[in-house]
Motif scaffolding. Structure first.
Motif, PDB file in Angstrom:
ATOM      1  N   GLU A  76     -42.506  22.465  70.183  1.00  0.00           N
ATOM      2  CA  GLU A  76     -42.280  21.942  68.836  1.00  0.00           C
ATOM      3  C   GLU A  76     -40.806  22.010  68.443  1.00  0.00           C
ATOM      4  O   GLU A  76     -40.267  21.049  67.881  1.00  0.00           O
ATOM      5  CB  GLU A  76     -43.123  22.712  67.827  1.00  0.00           C
ATOM      6  N   THR A  77     -40.154  23.108  68.736  1.00  0.00           N
ATOM      7  CA  THR A  77     -38.737  23.228  68.381  1.00  0.00           C
ATOM      8  C   THR A  77     -37.889  22.236  69.174  1.00  0.00           C
ATOM      9  O   THR A  77     -36.968  21.630  68.622  1.00  0.00           O
ATOM     10  CB  THR A  77     -38.223  24.657  68.604  1.00  0.00           C
TER      11      THR A  77
ATOM     12  N   THR B 156     -44.769  26.682  70.475  1.00  0.00           N
ATOM     13  CA  THR B 156     -43.623  26.730  69.557  1.00  0.00           C
ATOM     14  C   THR B 156     -42.348  26.244  70.241  1.00  0.00           C
ATOM     15  O   THR B 156     -41.498  25.623  69.609  1.00  0.00           O
ATOM     16  CB  THR B 156     -43.420  28.161  69.029  1.00  0.00           C
TER      17      THR B 156
END
Length: 74
Positions: free
Chosen positions: A17-18, A14
């Motif tokens: 991805e961010t 995550t």
């Protein structure tokens, strides 16, 4: 000095991805900003190597006009 055990830094999917989304948005905003601005229409002036060096060191090889107060007699 105390020696401490090394700590493990874990990178999660995550997080990647961010970070990718943030970078992608920044690039898109720059692209849209560049497309909105008119391109620079000034002609490209090419200089020789010696001209670049003279400009960098502040040397102007062009002769300056003589500023004498005596009249020119022919």
């Amino acid at each position: 000095m105390l020696r401490r055990n090394p700590t493990r830094i874990e990178l999660k999917l995550t997080d990647i991805e961010t970070e990718y989304e943030v970078v992608k948005k920044e690039q898109e905003s720059e692209r849209s900003k560049n497309l909105g601005v008119a391109p620079n229409l000034t002609p490209l002036i090419l200089k020789t190597k010696s001209e670049l060096i003279n400009e960098r060191i502040g040397y102007d090889p062009k002769p300056k006009p003589q500023t004498s107060h005596r009249p020119i007699v022919n």
